[in-house]
Design an enzyme around this catalytic site. Structure first.
Site, PDB file in Angstrom:
ATOM      1  N   HIS A 263       0.808  -1.220   0.000  1.00 15.34           N
ATOM      2  CA  HIS A 263       0.000   0.000   0.000  1.00 15.34           C
ATOM      3  C   HIS A 263       0.841   1.270   0.000  1.00 15.34           C
ATOM      4  CE1 HIS A 263       0.534  -0.502   4.456  1.00 15.34           C
ATOM      5  NE2 HIS A 263       0.625   0.809   4.407  1.00 15.34           N
TER       6      HIS A 263
ATOM      7  N   ASP B 159       0.443  -7.831   1.169  1.00 13.39           N
ATOM      8  CA  ASP B 159       0.758  -6.418   1.396  1.00 13.39           C
ATOM      9  C   ASP B 159       2.269  -6.210   1.466  1.00 13.39           C
ATOM     10  OD1 ASP B 159       0.156  -3.745   1.635  1.00 13.39           O
ATOM     11  OD2 ASP B 159      -0.010  -3.793   3.820  1.00 13.39           O
TER      12      ASP B 159
ATOM     13  N   GLY C 268       3.421   6.815   7.913  1.00 16.57           N
ATOM     14  CA  GLY C 268       4.795   7.009   7.459  1.00 16.57           C
ATOM     15  C   GLY C 268       5.714   5.904   7.917  1.00 16.57           C
ATOM     16  N   ASN C 269       5.309   5.185   8.981  1.00 17.54           N
ATOM     17  CA  ASN C 269       6.088   4.033   9.438  1.00 17.54           C
ATOM     18  C   ASN C 269       5.850   2.797   8.587  1.00 17.54           C
ATOM     19  OD1 ASN C 269       6.013   5.419  12.492  1.00 17.54           O
ATOM     20  ND2 ASN C 269       7.799   4.153  12.062  1.00 17.54           N
ATOM     21  N   SER C 270       4.809   2.784   7.772  1.00 16.28           N
ATOM     22  CA  SER C 270       4.486   1.603   6.979  1.00 16.28           C
ATOM     23  C   SER C 270       5.667   1.200   6.117  1.00 16.28           C
ATOM     24  CB  SER C 270       3.274   1.872   6.087  1.00 16.28           C
ATOM     25  OG  SER C 270       2.100   1.988   6.856  1.00 16.28           O
TER      26      SER C 270
ATOM     27  N   LEU D  27      -2.512 -26.050  -0.121  1.00 19.05           N
ATOM     28  CA  LEU D  27      -2.834 -27.291   0.565  1.00 19.05           C
ATOM     29  C   LEU D  27      -3.810 -28.138  -0.224  1.00 19.05           C
ATOM     30  CD1 LEU D  27      -2.641 -29.069   3.115  1.00 19.05           C
ATOM     31  CD2 LEU D  27      -4.482 -27.679   4.106  1.00 19.05           C
ATOM     32  N   GLY D  28      -4.702 -27.509  -0.948  1.00 21.00           N
ATOM     33  CA  GLY D  28      -5.733 -28.268  -1.646  1.00 21.00           C
ATOM     34  C   GLY D  28      -6.841 -28.718  -0.720  1.00 21.00           C
TER      35      GLY D  28
END
Length: 599
Positions: free
Chosen positions: A237, A267, A341-343, A398-399
Site C-alpha cells: 500500500h 501487502d 509514514g512508518n508503513s 494445501l488443496g
C-alpha cells in the site's frame, strides 16, 4: 389542626444520644475486661494488621514454659562454622514492636523486630538454647517471613550507560524513506457547490462542467534494505499506483527505484534501487516464530515525514488478526509507537535483526494508540525466496479448506479446547488429497507449529518452502494422526482462458477466467467453489458495472444454461434475448438478477 414537629424531633435526638452513650459505656466495660486498648493493632472484631511477623515455636503442653506468661520467643544464635562459636555472647532478646500489647495477647501473633547482634543485652536474661536442641524447621503452618528485596544500584559506568545506541547505529542505516508520486484526476469545485444546503437539493455529484484537472499526489513510507545491491522490501500500500518512486537513504542520498514484485495479498512489495555504486547496509531476517510475547523490540521508520525515528516497545501478542490489511491476517502486535509514514519500516529485536515489517495501526485519531501490527519476518522470507527464484507471488497450496474449531465443535470432536481447523472440502488430486487428508479431519499443527484457526492455517502453508515436505498433525476419530504433504505450487487446471466479454449483453465489459487452484491463489478467491467462471475485472461504466457485478463473483448460469467454463458462458451470451436471467454466487450467497431490454 396543625401540630408543631419540633418537639418530636428533639425527643428523637435525645433518644439517639442516650442509646449512643449506653453503647459507648458497654464497649468501654468490655474493653477493660478483655484488656483491649486503642493502641492495640488488633481489631475488636478479630481483624489484624500485622506490620512484620515472625513465628515462634509453641512449647509442649507439659513444659514449664507452657504455664508461664507468654513473651516474645528467643531467637537462637546463627550457626557458626567452627566450634568456637559456642563462646560467642548470646544475642539480645528481640524487642516487641508493639511493646504495649496486653499480657494475654498470643505470642504467636506478636510482631517482634529482627534482633540486632550488636545491641546491648536485655534486662531480662534470655535462656540459651541447649546444644542438642535441633534447629527450628519451617512447616506449612509456620511460614517464614519474606525479607524485603534489596535495591541494587549500578556498580559501574557501563551499567549506568546502558543504551540501545549501538544497536540503532547498526540497524538504522538499513531503513530507508520512500516517496511516491502519481497523477490523479481532480474535479474543480467552488464554495457554492460545497454548501450543505446546495448539496442537499442538488446532490453531491453536482458541479460546474469541465472542471476536471490533473493533480500531483505525493505519499511517503518506509522500507528495509535486504540485499547490498539495493533490494528493498516495503508494503504494497506504500507504492500502490505510484508512477515515480524515490528512495532516500540514511546518508540523504536519493535513488530512483523500480517495482520488481508487488503482492496485494500479503501487502508486500520489493523495489530495486538504481544507481547503486557501493554495497549498502542491510538487515538480516530473524525467525519470527522464535519471538515471544514480552520481548523488547524497536520500530524504525519515517512517521509523518519528520525523518527517521526510533521507538521502543514490546511484543504485545503473536498471531494477531487484523482484518482488511491482507489475505494473511497473521501479525505481530506491538506497543512500539507506529504512525503514518512508518508503513514498510523495520521492527527489530535486541539482536538487531528484522522480526517484522510495520504495516498498520489501530487508531481512532490517526496516530499511535499503542496497538500496531507488523508482518512477520518469516512471511517476508517466503516472499523473498519467490522473488529471488524468479517466481514472485508463487506460494504453496494445501488443496483443502475448512473452518476454525469453536468451543461447541471442540466438545463434539473430543478436543480438550478450541484449536485447529476442521476440513470441510478437499480438492481432488491436490497435496492434501494425496496425503490422505479427508473431510472431517482437524488440522492441529503443520511443520511443528500449532494451528489455532483458519488464518493460521493459511499462514503456515504460505510460509513453507516450495519443493519440500512438511508433517501435518491431525485429529481423526478421537485420536492423533500424522501425514506428510508435498509443498508445491497450485496448478492451473483447467487453463484460465482469460476473456473480455463483448456484444449486446448485460455482462459486456466483464473480464472472466476459469477457476483453478492457481487462479484461486492469484486472485485471493475465498468462496466455496473450486470450478466455474469467475469475474476478474470490470470496466468502469460498462453494462456489467451498472449491473453490479463485482470481482470474485462466479457466474453460475445465464437464461437457465449452466456456465461452468468461459466457453459455455460466451455461448450462452451469444443467444439474443429480450430478457436476461443471470445467476451469480458471491461468497456464500447466490444472487439472481433479471434484466429486460436489448443491449
Amino acid at each position: 389542626m396543625t401540630t408543631d414537629p419540633a418537639p418530636r424531633r428533639r425527643s428523637y435526638r435525645t433518644a439517639a444520644v442516650v442509646v449512643g452513650s449506653a453503647a459507648l459505656v458497654v464497649l468501654a466495660v468490655w474493653a477493660a475486661e478483655s484488656g483491649w486498648s486503642l493502641r492495640d493493632r488488633r481489631s475488636p472484631f478479630g481483624n489484624w494488621e500485622v506490620v512484620t511477623q515472625q513465628w515462634a515455636p509453641v512449647p509442649p503442653a507439659d513444659s514449664p514454659a507452657a504455664n508461664e506468661p507468654t513473651s516474645p520467643a528467643p531467637v537462637p544464635p546463627p550457626a557458626q562454622a567452627d566450634e568456637g562459636a559456642a563462646d560467642e555472647p548470646t544475642p539480645a532478646a528481640p524487642t516487641d514492636r508493639l511493646a504495649d500489647r496486653p499480657a494475654d495477647r498470643p505470642a504467636d501473633l506478636a510482631a517482634p523486630e529482627t534482633p540486632v547482634p550488636d545491641a546491648p543485652a536485655a534486662t531480662a536474661a534470655t535462656p540459651e538454647p541447649e546444644e542438642d536442641e535441633p534447629a527450628r524447621q519451617i512447616t506449612a503452618s509456620e511460614p517464614e517471613a519474606e525479607a524485603a528485596p534489596a535495591l541494587l544500584a549500578p556498580t559501574s559506568d557501563q551499567q549506568i550507560r546502558l543504551t540501545f545506541a549501538p544497536l540503532v547505529a547498526d540497524a538504522a542505516p538499513a531503513v530507508v524513506n520512500i516517496f511516491t508520486h502519481r497523477t490523479v484526476q481532480a474535479r474543480a469545485t467552488s464554495p457554492l457547490f460545497n454548501d450543505p444546503m446546495f448539496r442537499r437539493f442538488f446532490g453531491p455529484g453536482m458541479g460546474p462542467p469541465g472542471g476536471q484537472h490533473q493533480q500531483q499526489q505525493n505519499a511517503l513510507g518506509s522500507g528495509v534494505i535486504l540485499r547490498a545491491d539495493g533490494l528493498v522490501v516495503t508494503n504494497h500500500h506504500v507504492i500502490d499506483g505510484a508512477e515515480e518512486i524515490t528512495v532516500v537513504l540514511a546518508d540523504r542520498s536519493e535513488h530512483p527505484a523500480d517495482v520488481i514484485a508487488d503482492d496485494a495479498h500479503t501487502d508486500l512489495a520489493f523495489l530495486q534501487l538504481r544507481n547503486v555504486d557501493t554495497p549498502l547496509p542491510t538487515l538480516g531476517l530473524a525467525d519470527s516464530d522464535a519471538v515471544q510475547v514480552g520481548d523488547l523490540v524497536l520500530a524504525i521508520g519515517n512517521p509523518f515525514g519528520v525523518g527517521q525515528t526510533i521507538t521502543m516497545g514490546i511484543v504485545s501478542a503473536q498471531a494477531r488478526s487484523a482484518g482488511g490489511i491482507s489475505d494473511y491476517s497473521f501479525f505481530i502486535q506491538t506497543d512500539a509507537a507506529i504512525n503514518p509514514g512508518n508503513s514498510g519500516g523495520a521492527l527489530i529485536d535486541v539482536d538487531g535483526r528484522l522480526v517484522g515489517i510495520n504495516t498498520a495501526i489501530y487508531s481512532r485519531s490517526g496516530g499511535s494508540m499503542g496497538i500496531g501490527f507488523a508482518i512477520p519476518s518469516n512471511m517476508v522470507a517466503a516472499a523473498l525466496n519467490g522473488v529471488e527464484s524468479g517466481a514472485p507471488g508463487l506460494r504453496p497450496w494445501l488443496g483443502a479448506d475448512g473452518q476454525s474449531v469453536d468451543a461447541a465443535m471442540a466438545e463434539a470432536l473430543g478436543l480438550g479446547r478450541p484449536v485447529g481447523v476442521v476440513i470441510s472440502q478437499v480438492t481432488q488430486g491436490g497435496p492434501a488429497a494425496r496425503a490422505g487428508i479427508e473431510p472431517g479431519d482437524v488440522v492441529l499443527a503443520i511443520d511443528g507449529h500449532e494451528v489455532d484457526d483458519a488464518q493460521g492455517l493459511r499462514y503456515r502453508i504460505a510460509t513453507l518452502e516450495l519443493g519440500t515436505t512438511a508433517p501435518v498433525e491431525l485429529w481423526r476419530d478421537g485420536a492423533l494422526a500424522t501425514v506428510t504433504i508435498s509443498v508445491e505450487p497450485p496448478v492451473e487446471d483447467p487453463p484460465r482462458q482469460e476473456t473480455v466479454l463483448s456484444g449486446r449483453s448485460p455482462l459486456t465489459g466483464l473480464t472472466v477466467v476459469n477457476l483453478s487452484p492457481a487462479v484461486i491463489a492469484e486472485y485471493g478467491y475465498s468462496g466455496p467453489l473450486t470450478h466455474g467462471v469467475m469475474a476478474a475485472e470490470i470496466a468502469a461504466g460498462s453494462p456489467a458495472a451498472r449491473l453490479g457485478v463485482q470481482p470474485g463473483d462466479v457466474v453460475l448460469s445465464v437464461n437457465g444454461r449452466q456456465t461452468d467454463s468461459v466457453t459455455a458462458l460466451v455461448d450462452a451470451l451469444g443467444q439474443p434475448s429480450g430478457t436476461w436471467q443471470i445467476v451469480v454466487q458471491r461468497g456464500e450467497r447466490v444472487l439472481q438478477t433479471v434484466v429486460s431490454g436489448a443491449y
